[in-house]
Design a protein around this motif. Sequence first.
Motif, PDB file in Angstrom:
ATOM      1  N   ASN A   1      47.317  72.002  11.310  1.00 20.73           N
ATOM      2  CA  ASN A   1      46.607  70.981  10.539  1.00 20.73           C
ATOM      3  C   ASN A   1      46.116  69.846  11.430  1.00 20.73           C
ATOM      4  OD1 ASN A   1      47.111  72.454   8.235  1.00 20.73           O
ATOM      5  ND2 ASN A   1      48.829  71.189   7.560  1.00 20.73           N
TER       6      ASN A   1
ATOM      7  N   THR B   1      49.622  65.932   6.325  1.00 18.32           N
ATOM      8  CA  THR B   1      48.557  66.610   7.091  1.00 18.32           C
ATOM      9  C   THR B   1      47.756  67.548   6.199  1.00 18.32           C
ATOM     10  OG1 THR B   1      50.128  68.330   7.801  1.00 18.32           O
ATOM     11  CG2 THR B   1      49.788  66.453   9.280  1.00 18.32           C
TER      12      THR B   1
ATOM     13  N   ARG C   1      43.167  70.939  13.353  1.00 12.85           N
ATOM     14  CA  ARG C   1      41.986  71.005  12.490  1.00 12.85           C
ATOM     15  C   ARG C   1      41.442  69.602  12.220  1.00 12.85           C
ATOM     16  NH1 ARG C   1      44.292  72.973   8.318  1.00 12.85           N
ATOM     17  NH2 ARG C   1      44.378  75.065   9.209  1.00 12.85           N
ATOM     18  N   MET C   2      42.333  68.637  12.063  1.00  9.61           N
ATOM     19  CA  MET C   2      41.914  67.266  11.768  1.00  9.61           C
ATOM     20  C   MET C   2      41.252  66.605  12.969  1.00  9.61           C
ATOM     21  SD  MET C   2      45.379  66.151   9.762  1.00  9.61           S
ATOM     22  CE  MET C   2      45.107  64.422  10.147  1.00  9.61           C
TER      23      MET C   2
ATOM     24  N   ARG D   1      36.707  63.813   9.019  1.00  9.42           N
ATOM     25  CA  ARG D   1      37.430  63.556  10.254  1.00  9.42           C
ATOM     26  C   ARG D   1      37.453  62.071  10.604  1.00  9.42           C
ATOM     27  NH1 ARG D   1      36.070  67.432  15.153  1.00  9.42           N
ATOM     28  NH2 ARG D   1      36.840  68.854  13.541  1.00  9.42           N
TER      29      ARG D   1
ATOM     30  N   SER E   1      43.873  66.917   5.968  1.00  3.98           N
ATOM     31  CA  SER E   1      43.029  67.925   6.620  1.00  3.98           C
ATOM     32  C   SER E   1      41.766  68.216   5.821  1.00  3.98           C
ATOM     33  CB  SER E   1      43.819  69.222   6.821  1.00  3.98           C
ATOM     34  OG  SER E   1      44.272  69.721   5.573  1.00  3.98           O
TER      35      SER E   1
END
Length: 278
Positions: A84, A227, A87-88, A235, A231
């Motif tokens: 996660n 998260t 990905r973030m 961003r 996520s």
Amino acid sequence: MLRVGLGALIGAGLGVIASFAWLLTSGGAGFGASVLGALAITGAATLSGAVGGYWWARRAPKMLPHYREEHLRLRQMTQQIRANLQRMTGVKGAYPELDEILAKDADLRHKATQLRLQIEQQAKHGLSWVDHLSAAMDALREGALGNLRRSEWIWRAYHAKLQRELNALGRRIDHNRDAHLENTLQRAYRQKARELASFRNLERTLQTLENESATIAASIENLLMETVRLSAAPRNATPRADQLLEPLRQQIRAYEQAIDEIYRAPSEPEENIHLRQI
């Protein structure tokens, strides 16, 4: 990484020895084939050693089954947290805090395992069928007969036995009229009181270890939920990874303090042991 490097070094050493042995037994092979064979053997041994070191580093220490099951669940959760976070942030970071908090959890559960086994071994000593029957009757009256693990059953019987013996000595002191027997009874009472206090201290230490493990598990669970929630957000609207990991850093510091307090040997003052008087 230290254990991985050590494993690779040991594997390389064994590979060199195996290469020399292979060269001595393969006299018919050409020079090029001999060199390639020796390099292949050494490389394979080095790789095997590194893999063994990696497995050694990640191998959880000895734990009771229910501790191991919970620790493996936390490992899976940290893998999801790592995914996660990547990905973030869009960055494949190392996030050493996750590895460290898992190591702390494994250490706590290993210490709790050792202490549980120690308590169980101590409790099993000297228990008779009468002690087990008495513990069963107490558990039946409390409605907890079917909810006790085997180790907790043994502790319960032992704790009740110590308490009964202490109470019996107290009653003997209360009814004693023999001045010559007084000191003997007082010494016996003091010894039994220390024995009971020592057993209770072991149980308190175990409870502290398990509470720390539960706090670490809660921290990991909270971070996973956070998260997962973040996520899905844009961003630029998510906090930095180090901000999200700060609670884990605080938990690591709290772990160090808790372990220091647990194993700081307190001396039991003589006056803290209550003595029955006539």
